[in-house]
Scaffold this motif. Structure first.
Motif, PDB file in Angstrom:
ATOM      1  N   LEU A  80      59.456  -8.129  38.222  1.00  0.00           N
ATOM      2  CA  LEU A  80      60.746  -7.949  38.880  1.00  0.00           C
ATOM      3  C   LEU A  80      60.971  -6.485  39.269  1.00  0.00           C
ATOM      4  N   VAL A  81      60.823  -5.595  38.309  1.00  0.00           N
ATOM      5  CA  VAL A  81      61.098  -4.172  38.541  1.00  0.00           C
ATOM      6  C   VAL A  81      60.107  -3.580  39.535  1.00  0.00           C
ATOM      7  N   ALA A  82      58.810  -3.854  39.345  1.00  0.00           N
ATOM      8  CA  ALA A  82      57.794  -3.235  40.192  1.00  0.00           C
ATOM      9  C   ALA A  82      57.906  -3.679  41.640  1.00  0.00           C
ATOM     10  N   THR A  83      58.175  -4.970  41.863  1.00  0.00           N
ATOM     11  CA  THR A  83      58.225  -5.446  43.247  1.00  0.00           C
ATOM     12  C   THR A  83      59.537  -5.080  43.934  1.00  0.00           C
ATOM     13  N   ASP A  84      60.651  -5.140  43.207  1.00  0.00           N
ATOM     14  CA  ASP A  84      61.906  -4.667  43.799  1.00  0.00           C
ATOM     15  C   ASP A  84      61.821  -3.175  44.114  1.00  0.00           C
ATOM     16  N   ASN A  85      61.219  -2.412  43.219  1.00  0.00           N
ATOM     17  CA  ASN A  85      61.081  -0.972  43.450  1.00  0.00           C
ATOM     18  C   ASN A  85      60.133  -0.684  44.605  1.00  0.00           C
ATOM     19  N   ALA A  86      59.077  -1.486  44.732  1.00  0.00           N
ATOM     20  CA  ALA A  86      58.152  -1.290  45.852  1.00  0.00           C
ATOM     21  C   ALA A  86      58.862  -1.520  47.182  1.00  0.00           C
ATOM     22  N   MET A  87      59.732  -2.526  47.233  1.00  0.00           N
ATOM     23  CA  MET A  87      60.491  -2.777  48.456  1.00  0.00           C
ATOM     24  C   MET A  87      61.385  -1.592  48.784  1.00  0.00           C
ATOM     25  N   ALA A  88      62.050  -1.057  47.765  1.00  0.00           N
ATOM     26  CA  ALA A  88      62.946   0.086  47.984  1.00  0.00           C
ATOM     27  C   ALA A  88      62.171   1.338  48.377  1.00  0.00           C
ATOM     28  N   VAL A  89      61.056   1.590  47.704  1.00  0.00           N
ATOM     29  CA  VAL A  89      60.278   2.813  47.971  1.00  0.00           C
ATOM     30  C   VAL A  89      59.660   2.765  49.364  1.00  0.00           C
ATOM     31  N   THR A  90      59.090   1.625  49.749  1.00  0.00           N
ATOM     32  CA  THR A  90      58.475   1.559  51.077  1.00  0.00           C
ATOM     33  C   THR A  90      59.527   1.643  52.180  1.00  0.00           C
ATOM     34  N   THR A  91      60.703   1.063  51.947  1.00  0.00           N
ATOM     35  CA  THR A  91      61.792   1.189  52.924  1.00  0.00           C
ATOM     36  C   THR A  91      62.206   2.645  53.076  1.00  0.00           C
ATOM     37  N   ASN A  92      62.305   3.352  51.969  1.00  0.00           N
ATOM     38  CA  ASN A  92      62.653   4.769  52.028  1.00  0.00           C
ATOM     39  C   ASN A  92      61.549   5.601  52.668  1.00  0.00           C
ATOM     40  N   ALA A  93      60.303   5.206  52.475  1.00  0.00           N
ATOM     41  CA  ALA A  93      59.198   5.937  53.102  1.00  0.00           C
ATOM     42  C   ALA A  93      59.299   5.857  54.624  1.00  0.00           C
ATOM     43  N   VAL A  94      59.638   4.677  55.137  1.00  0.00           N
ATOM     44  CA  VAL A  94      59.860   4.540  56.577  1.00  0.00           C
ATOM     45  C   VAL A  94      60.998   5.451  57.023  1.00  0.00           C
ATOM     46  N   GLN A  95      62.057   5.515  56.229  1.00  0.00           N
ATOM     47  CA  GLN A  95      63.204   6.356  56.571  1.00  0.00           C
ATOM     48  C   GLN A  95      62.836   7.836  56.588  1.00  0.00           C
ATOM     49  N   VAL A  96      62.023   8.251  55.633  1.00  0.00           N
ATOM     50  CA  VAL A  96      61.609   9.659  55.569  1.00  0.00           C
ATOM     51  C   VAL A  96      60.843  10.046  56.821  1.00  0.00           C
ATOM     52  N   LEU A  97      59.995   9.151  57.314  1.00  0.00           N
ATOM     53  CA  LEU A  97      59.214   9.462  58.505  1.00  0.00           C
ATOM     54  C   LEU A  97      60.002   9.279  59.793  1.00  0.00           C
ATOM     55  N   GLY A  98      61.206   8.726  59.691  1.00  0.00           N
ATOM     56  CA  GLY A  98      62.042   8.554  60.874  1.00  0.00           C
ATOM     57  C   GLY A  98      61.400   7.617  61.879  1.00  0.00           C
ATOM     58  N   GLY A  99      61.476   7.960  63.140  1.00  0.00           N
ATOM     59  CA  GLY A  99      60.922   7.116  64.192  1.00  0.00           C
ATOM     60  C   GLY A  99      59.436   6.873  64.011  1.00  0.00           C
ATOM     61  N   TYR A 100      58.711   7.876  63.520  1.00  0.00           N
ATOM     62  CA  TYR A 100      57.284   7.702  63.301  1.00  0.00           C
ATOM     63  C   TYR A 100      57.008   6.635  62.238  1.00  0.00           C
ATOM     64  N   GLY A 101      57.896   6.526  61.273  1.00  0.00           N
ATOM     65  CA  GLY A 101      57.716   5.533  60.231  1.00  0.00           C
ATOM     66  C   GLY A 101      57.794   4.117  60.749  1.00  0.00           C
ATOM     67  N   TYR A 102      58.417   3.941  61.906  1.00  0.00           N
ATOM     68  CA  TYR A 102      58.582   2.610  62.491  1.00  0.00           C
ATOM     69  C   TYR A 102      57.414   2.238  63.396  1.00  0.00           C
ATOM     70  N   THR A 103      56.479   3.162  63.570  1.00  0.00           N
ATOM     71  CA  THR A 103      55.320   2.911  64.425  1.00  0.00           C
ATOM     72  C   THR A 103      54.088   2.614  63.581  1.00  0.00           C
ATOM     73  N   ARG A 104      53.082   2.067  64.228  1.00  0.00           N
ATOM     74  CA  ARG A 104      51.834   1.773  63.531  1.00  0.00           C
ATOM     75  C   ARG A 104      50.888   2.963  63.509  1.00  0.00           C
ATOM     76  N   ASP A 105      51.374   4.114  63.972  1.00  0.00           N
ATOM     77  CA  ASP A 105      50.580   5.335  63.856  1.00  0.00           C
ATOM     78  C   ASP A 105      50.495   5.794  62.405  1.00  0.00           C
ATOM     79  N   PHE A 106      51.445   5.367  61.598  1.00  0.00           N
ATOM     80  CA  PHE A 106      51.473   5.708  60.183  1.00  0.00           C
ATOM     81  C   PHE A 106      51.489   4.406  59.375  1.00  0.00           C
TER      82      PHE A 106
END
Length: 389
Positions: free
Chosen positions: A321-347
């Motif tokens: 429960l903790v690991a998968t919920d946290n993975a969802m939150a962390v990967t969502t935040n990683a996209v946010q950190v990269l901004g527009g680039y995070g939404y592309t398949r370049d990263f």
């Protein structure tokens, strides 16, 4: 990987260094293209098998690594940090071997387990059915005894490695009783066994998922694992361990996303400063690090209980429960950190975010994990202090 690890021996530390090097050198360069093209990396699993990485938690006498789960799960995490499809595949293969390793006779184990653990044979696990969801006792696939054989009819949904595996660990109904379910080891080349076209998925596209159809599949009686009616018990015990595998892969996925986010934040500049120097962004990264370390700590705590022979079902559900919920939150935040680039398949972080979602669903949805945890609190049968002796 920037993860700091506390391992039980120098040999375990050497193994983790080997796995990290292999993941960086062999898996990372292939991952993005294979996922983009939805290619199943069968040869990668053969390579991992030859390296001894597909049977790590099983006894050495049958060709396994004889390692504690505490070490095995950190191997899975390293693999998951660069290629989640492969990390999940290694975990599913281990789950496919669990019934034979724990419920098989000595003759059965000597006959089949070495090839399964050696990596030449890849396994799949057939429990779920399209109508049954998270209620495996409602399955309709049947196994009818006919002399020295069983005849299997039905369909198993959401089979990881479906159509790619060399053997299938199958749960099928042998009586009308709700728990009248038995476990079978079915060869992939059995007449009447076919795979539907693979599911078109949001993520983990390098991992083939398909419905397996059993149309009069004949299986010799010596391929039944345990007694008739033991299947659900075997399945649920395997899932306790399988949840730890998914927790480890999810933790690795989150670590990989964090690593990419930190690297980007150190290089990207706005308003004359690196974005990591802006407090608003730095705090997001701090929360991501806390989430990854929390997931790792819970997963390893559950693993250490298992290694000591103590009850760990509650802690395994918490870890998943903790690991998968946290993975969802962390990967969502990683996209946010990269901004527009995070939404592309370049990263890779957009792929990480898509891959994290399913980890909240398979091996028992996180709603089911909450049910398991709450019921264990009601029973409260394994609290207290123990040395494991």
């Amino acid at each position: 990987m920037t993860a700091r690890r506390l391992l039980p021996s120098d040999e375990a530390a050497d193994l983790l260094r080997l796995v990290r090097d292999l993941a960086t050198r062999e898996l990372l360069p292939r991952a993005a293209e294979a996922e983009r093209n939805e290619e199943f990396p069968r040869e990668v699993f053969r390579m991992l098998g030859r390296a001894g990485l597909l049977g790590l938690p099983y006894p050495e006498e049958y060709g396994g690594g004889g390692l504690p789960y505490e070490v095995y799960l950190q191997v899975l995490e390293e693999i998951g940090s660069v290629w989640s499809s492969v990390g999940v595949g290694v975990s599913v293969h281990a789950l496919s071997c669990f019934g034979l390793a724990t419920a098989g006779t000595e003759e059965q184990k000597q006959r089949w387990l070495p090839d399964m653990l050696g990596g030449e044979l890849l396994g799949a696990y057939c429990l779920s059915e399209s109508h049954a969801g998270s209620d495996p006792a409602a399955m309709r696939t049947t196994a009818r005894r006919d002399g020295d054989e069983y005849v299997l009819n039905g369909a198993k949904a959401w089979t990881t490695h479906g159509g790619q595996a060399d053997f299938y660990k199958v749960m099928a109904r042998t009586s009308e009783a709700r728990n009248g379910i038995s476990c079978f080891l079915v060869p992939a080349d059995s007449p009447g066994l076919t795979a539907d076209p693979p599911e078109q998925k949001m993520g983990l596209t390098g991992s083939t998922t398909a419905t397996m159809v059993f149309d009069g599949v004949r299986v010799s009686a010596d391929r039944r694992l345990g007694a008739e009616g033991d299947g659900l018990k075997i399945a649920l015990a395997g899932l306790d361990s399988g949840r730890l595998g998914i927790a480890a892969v999810a933790t690795g996925l989150a670590q990989g996303a964090l690593d990419h986010a930190v690297a980007y934040a150190k290089e990207r500049e706005t308003f004359g400063s690196r974005i990591i120097d802006h407090q608003g962004l730095a705090f997001v990264l701090a929360d991501m690090e806390a989430a990854v370390q929390t997931a790792r700590a819970m997963t390893l705590h559950a693993a250490r209980l298992k290694d000591r022979g103590l009850p760990f079902s509650r802690e395994g559900s918490i870890a998943k429960l903790v690991a998968t919920d946290n993975a969802m939150a962390v990967t969502t935040n990683a996209v946010q950190v990269l901004g527009g680039y995070g939404y592309t398949r370049d990263f890779p972080v957009e792929r990480f975010m898509r891959e994290a979602k399913v980890m909240q669903i398979f091996e028992g949805t996180n709603q089911i994990q909450r049910m398991v945890i709450s019921r264990s609190l009601e029973k409260d049968s394994h609290g207290g202090i123990s040395t494991g002796d």
